[in-house]
Design a protein around this motif. Structure first.
Motif, short mmCIF file in Angstrom:
data_model
loop_
_atom_site.label_atom_id
_atom_site.label_comp_id
_atom_site.label_asym_id
_atom_site.label_seq_id
_atom_site.Cartn_x
_atom_site.Cartn_y
_atom_site.Cartn_z
N ARG A 163 -6.20 -1.11 -1.10
CA ARG A 163 -4.72 -1.20 -0.64
C ARG A 163 -4.01 -2.40 -1.24
O ARG A 163 -3.45 -2.72 -0.71
N HIS A 177 1.00 -1.36 -0.27
CA HIS A 177 -0.21 0.01 -0.13
C HIS A 177 0.95 1.28 0.32
O HIS A 177 0.78 1.89 -0.80
N LYS A 215 -1.59 -2.50 -5.04
CA LYS A 215 -0.85 -2.05 -5.43
C LYS A 215 -0.41 -2.74 -5.92
O LYS A 215 0.60 -3.96 -5.35
N GLY A 265 -2.69 7.35 0.08
CA GLY A 265 -2.38 7.54 -1.03
C GLY A 265 -1.95 8.33 -2.27
O GLY A 265 -2.26 7.39 -3.41
N ALA A 274 -7.74 -4.57 2.66
CA ALA A 274 -7.82 -3.07 3.54
C ALA A 274 -7.79 -2.99 4.99
O ALA A 274 -6.86 -2.77 5.83
N PRO A 296 -5.52 3.00 -3.80
CA PRO A 296 -5.51 3.17 -2.04
C PRO A 296 -6.86 2.68 -1.54
O PRO A 296 -6.46 1.53 -0.34
#
Lengths: 542, 311
Positions: free
Chosen positions: B151, A382, B153, A451, B15, B148
């Motif tokens: 969570r 994250h 990526k 983010g 998340a 985001p």
């Protein structure tokens, strides 16, 4: 070492600054002290140029729209900020300025082992700096300081090759300095100066030099390969030519992660000198602090993969790199605890260098602890490539390293120039820097977890408040950095005459006049005790 | 402007797991920061230099203390490591029943292809409460798919597939960012993930697809490129039988074996000689330059559809 003498000797008749005059006497000098000052000039220039780009970046980010500069310009700003700060300020700063000046003095030597090689290092540094300055003037480079392929080899139309060449050249400056220091520490120590009587700054320079000598060639190679692919279209990193872009990242970080320790280890060494002097106390756990430097240098070579947890490496590689990254955190923790314990039952003065010590320990602790977030693979997914990372490494590099550098500059300023800096305004500057720094970078941790990605010219509206705080902090920080620039120059003429040992410090460098004579010592010192004999032995009352 | 967000929305099954880990680390960090800062302030005040001639007394340096502040942080670090690794395993292993979406990144846009044939640019519609698995590649430089609120990526690389997945838990519209610097308009390579209630999603599906499903587009391409002349499915064919290939173990020339996945299919089209199936000759020509990444995705979807027992 001999007990500190409180002598208010006048500035000595002849010293390294007045032994001869003229441009030629500086440009052809082999005196490590003059080379150190030449570096100081180059590095200060790099710091303010890199800082100028940072100011423009922060001004652009004041609003969510890209309204101050165009996207292309913005990308060049953060690239050149990174390139200049990393390769031309952070890596050479403490070793090349304070290390060059102090290392021979601290080990009771007349000079470094290879004085002419030392001067050559400076010329290589300047040659690299000229390449990069030319790039700045002629249009810039936009790859990010990390030069990730295939963007840097097939996509970017900016001046990648001249920048890479500049970094290639400055790499040799770093290698030669490292080599010089290793040989100097092995061969030039004064009689009686055993390894475990070495000041911890010398230990940290030794560990740093090992990384410089062993790591920098890999950077040189990866830059060459990048040049070969960009110019000759030989497929190394670009999949369209049959290459592997992740290979570039492995090679790049194999140097660039250890390079992080090149930047911070000498800072840790400076802190060990300062904390003992201004707490007037032996360092707590000398051997633990010394060996933790070597531990960091060795383990630091094995953790590069933590920059690549989402880059497409295997799950098991990620697990190993995560584990090793946690291990490398431990020696840093040991240092922080030992510095803190050194304060216990000390005689603590609040002079400026000590304020930088307090700042360093606090900010480095936060920087180090947030590194644990990034080492944690489940969490790194994250936060990687967001402002969390930006905040983290600025806490280490600026909060840690620059604080240590400024602390060291203030501490050794009387030795270097023979003059004291003005105490009042320098305390104000230290406080301004500390506050400005936190206001600049703490909001970026929050932005990162929210983010906001790095290297974003335009960002969503909801991130504006935190960005405004960060920019406000940066303005305060900028003023904080300008102050020492002004009063230190002022002190060259108007500063109080320092005398050989204004801090009553125990190091060998304080046993000779300020500024030191050309050959450092009139008679070679003989060392009989450890480096920090500030305290009387336990049980003795005096 | 003064709405100050401090925490991102929590909109996927991953998340809360990441956030729990985050708060554990925040707790440890706050504890140690306060401990160190507190000690420094306390010592600095208590042992403030009172006269210029003050001399300190050496203190005992117990090894036990050094061991304590080595072992305790090490123990905590190992807890972080193991916990982090377990969350990581969840994050990188998509569930088997996940819905497939194919992603192609290029400077500077995100292109999405759904198995039913819908195509989108920069917006990705997904159903609530269903695992979505993304198979991603790039046409040019490295990008990174970052949501985001989930969570999640994952870097998106040219020349290979990478995957990630999520299971959205809250309907809404969330930021999609490119997180790996990719050139001039990097900060414009953004979009939204729109999480819809399953019924809404069904009706959205009904509106989009024009050219039939991804697999049917792939089947057509399979014929057009002449793949079917060799991969006839007959025992004596020049190419291996592709029926039921996907997800099965394949024995290669030389004795090694692998499981046929998306990357293997992609590689076999672009670099047929990289891996030769046991018993076949290296005669297949490369299709490098003849098919786009988006077309390749249709071929992958087609071969995947052949693996289903019903076909």
């Amino acid at each position: 070492m001999t007990s500190p003498a409180v002598t208010l000797a006048p500035v000595p008749q002849e010293h390294y600054l007045n032994v001869d005059y003229g441009v030629r006497s500086w440009l052809l000098t082999t005196d490590h002290k003059r080379v150190g000052l030449l570096y100081l000039i180059g590095i200060t220039g790099a710091f303010f140029l890199g800082g100028f780009f940072a100011v423009l970046i922060r001004l652009e980010l004041l609003t969510p729209q890209g309204d101050l500069v165009q996207a292309e310009t913005y990308n060049k700003l953060f690239t050149m900020h990174g390139v200049i700060m990393v390769f031309f300020f952070l890596i050479p700063s403490i070793p090349a300025v304070l290390g060059n000046f102090m290392l021979p003095l601290m080990i009771g030597a007349r000079d470094v082992a290879f004085p002419r090689l030392n001067l050559l290092s400076w010329y290589l540094y300047m040659a690299g700096a000229i390449f990069v300055s030319t790039v700045v003037v002629t249009g810039g480079v936009d790859t990010g300081w990390t030069f990730y392929t295939p963007y840097s080899t097939m996509s970017s139309t900016s001046h990648v090759i001249p920048t890479a060449l500049g970094i290639f050249i400055v790499g040799f400056s770093s290698i030669l300095t490292g080599l010089n220091f290793i040989v100097t520490i092995h061969r030039m120590r004064a009689p009686g100066l055993t390894w475990f009587r070495l000041p911890l700054f010398v230990w940290s320079l030794y560990a740093t030099s090992l990384i410089q000598v062993l790591g920098t060639p890999v950077l040189s190679i990866v830059i060459l390969l990048l040049g070969v692919e960009r110019l000759l279209h030989v497929g190394i990193f670009d999949p369209a030519l049959g290459g592997d872009p992740v290979l570039f990242q492995h090679l790049f970080w194999f140097y660039s992660h250890p390079a992080v320790y090149i930047m911070i280890l000498p800072g840790m060494g400076v802190i060990s000198e300062l904390v003992t002097c201004f707490a007037r106390k032996n360092i707590f756990g000398y051997r633990f602090v010394a060996f933790s430097s070597l531990g960091i240098a060795v383990l630091g070579f094995l953790v590069w993969g933590h920059h690549m947890f989402v880059a497409g490496q295997s799950v098991y590689a990620a697990m190993v790199f995560s584990l090793l990254s946690y291990l490398v955190a431990i020696p840093s923790a040991i240092k922080v605890f030992n510095w803190t314990a050194t304060l216990h039952r000390g005689s603590i003065s609040y002079q400026t260098p000590m304020l930088y010590v307090f700042g360093f320990i606090g900010l480095f602790t936060i920087g180090g602890l947030t590194g644990l977030f990034l080492a944690c693979i489940g969490l790194d997914i994250h936060v990687t490539d967001t402002y969390f990372v930006v905040a983290h490494f600025h806490y280490i590099m600026v909060g840690g390293m620059v604080m240590a550098y400024l602390g060291g500059i203030h501490y050794w300023w009387p030795k270097i120039t023979g003059r004291l800096y003005p105490e009042g305004i320098s305390k104000l500057a230290a406080l301004t820097i500390f506050l400005g720094f936190n206001l600049t970078f703490f909001p970026q941790f929050i932005l990162g977890y929210l983010g906001m990605p790095r290297r974003y010219h335009v960002y969503p509206d909801e991130f504006q408040v935190l960005n405004v705080m960060s920019t406000a902090g940066a303005s305060i920080l900028g003023i904080g950095y300008l102050l020492p620039m002004i009063y230190l120059v002022w002190s060259l003429w108007y500063g109080e005459v320092a005398g050989p040992n204004p801090w009553r410090a125990t190091g060998l460098e304080w046993q000779t006049p300020s500024p030191p004579p050309r050959d450092n010592f009139t008679t070679t010192p003989i060392v009989t005790t450890g480096p920090y004999e500030y305290s009387r032995p336990r049980g003795e009352h005096g | 402007m003064w709405g100050l967000p401090l925490f991102p929305p929590q909109a996927s099954t991953l998340a809360p797991q990441v956030d729990a880990l985050f708060f554990f680390l925040v707790g440890v960090s706050v504890f140690f920061s306060l401990l160190i800062a507190g000690l420094i302030v306390y010592f600095a005040i208590k042992y403030h230099r009172r006269s210029e001639d003050e001399v300190t007394e050496a203190v005992h340096e117990p090894v036990a203390l050094e061991l304590t502040w080595t072992v305790v942080p090490l123990g905590l670090a190992m807890v972080m490591y193991v916990w982090g690794a377990s969350v990581f395993f969840t994050a990188v292993r998509p569930p088997r029943d996940a819905l497939d979406v194919y992603v192609v990144g290029k400077q500077w846009m995100w292109k999405f292809q759904h198995t039913d044939g819908q195509r989108e640019i920069n917006d990705l519609h997904v159903p609530l409460g269903r695992s979505v698995r993304l198979t991603m590649t790039s046409e040019d430089v490295i990008h990174s798919f970052f949501v985001p609120a989930f969570r999640v990526k994952q870097d998106v690389l040219p020349g290979r597939y990478t995957t990630t997945w999520f299971n959205a838990t809250k309907a809404g519209t969330y930021h999609l960012f490119c997180a790996e610097y990719c050139g001039t308009v990097h900060s414009g390579m953004i979009g939204h993930v729109i999480v819809m209630e399953p019924t809404e999603y069904e009706s959205w599906l009904g509106t989009g697809a024009i050219g039939g499903s991804l697999a049917s587009a792939g089947e057509k391409l399979f014929q057009d490129l002449g793949c079917s002349t060799c991969h006839t499915g007959q025992a004596n064919a020049r190419g291996p039988n592709l029926q039921g290939l996907f997800g099965r173990s394949v024995t290669l020339e030389g004795g090694s074996s692998l499981v046929a996945d998306e990357s293997y299919i992609r590689e076999s089209v672009l670099e047929p000689r990289a891996k030769i199936v046991a018993g076949y000759l290296p005669i297949m020509p490369t299709y490098q330059g003849l098919v786009t990444e988006e077309q390749l995705v249709t071929l992958v979807a087609y071969l995947k559809s052949l693996a289903r027992p019903s076909s």
